[in-house]
Design a protein around this motif. Sequence first.
Motif, PDB file in Angstrom:
ATOM      1  N   ARG A   1     -35.140   5.841  -0.229  1.00  0.00           N
ATOM      2  CA  ARG A   1     -35.984   6.640  -1.133  1.00  0.00           C
ATOM      3  C   ARG A   1     -35.932   6.126  -2.559  1.00  0.00           C
ATOM      4  O   ARG A   1     -36.919   6.190  -3.292  1.00  0.00           O
ATOM      5  CB  ARG A   1     -35.542   8.118  -1.121  1.00  0.00           C
ATOM      6  CG  ARG A   1     -35.818   8.858   0.160  1.00  0.00           C
ATOM      7  CD  ARG A   1     -35.312  10.297   0.098  1.00  0.00           C
ATOM      8  NE  ARG A   1     -36.050  11.082  -0.876  1.00  0.00           N
ATOM      9  CZ  ARG A   1     -35.528  11.631  -1.970  1.00  0.00           C
ATOM     10  NH1 ARG A   1     -34.238  11.459  -2.243  1.00  0.00           N
ATOM     11  NH2 ARG A   1     -36.278  12.330  -2.786  1.00  0.00           N
TER      12      ARG A   1
ATOM     13  N   HIS B   1     -31.149   6.812   4.045  1.00  0.00           N
ATOM     14  CA  HIS B   1     -32.369   7.437   3.534  1.00  0.00           C
ATOM     15  C   HIS B   1     -32.340   7.543   2.012  1.00  0.00           C
ATOM     16  O   HIS B   1     -33.376   7.360   1.357  1.00  0.00           O
ATOM     17  CB  HIS B   1     -32.554   8.817   4.158  1.00  0.00           C
ATOM     18  CG  HIS B   1     -33.939   9.386   3.964  1.00  0.00           C
ATOM     19  ND1 HIS B   1     -35.082   8.688   4.267  1.00  0.00           N
ATOM     20  CD2 HIS B   1     -34.346  10.595   3.479  1.00  0.00           C
ATOM     21  CE1 HIS B   1     -36.149   9.439   4.001  1.00  0.00           C
ATOM     22  NE2 HIS B   1     -35.733  10.589   3.510  1.00  0.00           N
TER      23      HIS B   1
ATOM     24  N   GLY C   1     -33.723  15.185  -1.450  1.00  0.00           N
ATOM     25  CA  GLY C   1     -33.284  14.338  -0.348  1.00  0.00           C
ATOM     26  C   GLY C   1     -31.838  14.631   0.000  1.00  0.00           C
ATOM     27  O   GLY C   1     -31.203  15.504  -0.608  1.00  0.00           O
TER      28      GLY C   1
END
Length: 212
Positions: free
Chosen positions: A192, A188, A149
């Motif tokens: 996550r 994000h 990520g």
Amino acid sequence: MSTVNKAARFPIPLLLAGALTLGLTAPAQATPPDIPSAATANSELAALTVASEGSLSGYSRDLFPHWITISGTCITRETVLKRDGTSVVTDSSCAAVSGRWYSPYDGATWTAASDVDIDHIVPLAEAWRSGASSWSTSRRQSFANDLNGPQLIAVTDNVNQAKGDQDPALWKPPLTSYWCTYAKMWVHTKYRWSLKVNSAEKTALQSMLGRC
């Protein structure tokens, strides 16, 4: 990790030459994977739990083991240096001996790996305060070395050190043009990893995403 300010290490003309002269050609942009669209980031931000930050009691960076071996002799730091740099040459131990790194936080370009830090977009201490204090050491290791990520990025070392463990309500990249991308990566990562946000942090992120 160096803690010496670049302005003290180099005369101003040399600093500008090192950071800017190389920028006469289009710099390689450090681009971590899986950066969401602004729409997705806004949806993810809305889904995050808003809560007051927890305590730093018991926190230690050692509880987030890093850097770990990724492939062969290459640790996480060297892996990100190769990913985010251009013309990166490494020695037999996978240490970067030459290359170019553009820091999107401040727009500087560097040719020595020692001038570059690998920033955890969501700092380890911030993660601890936001929910990671209850994780296993194995999960914290995965978080600290997350290459899947947008959690790790190569940036100017003393800019990273100025950030410390602050969230976007307290610190933002010097280049306002990068605020949108930074907010998308921050949101994000928290999404996550199911981390919480505090109210001031959420407000700051909403404002930054409004620039997208």
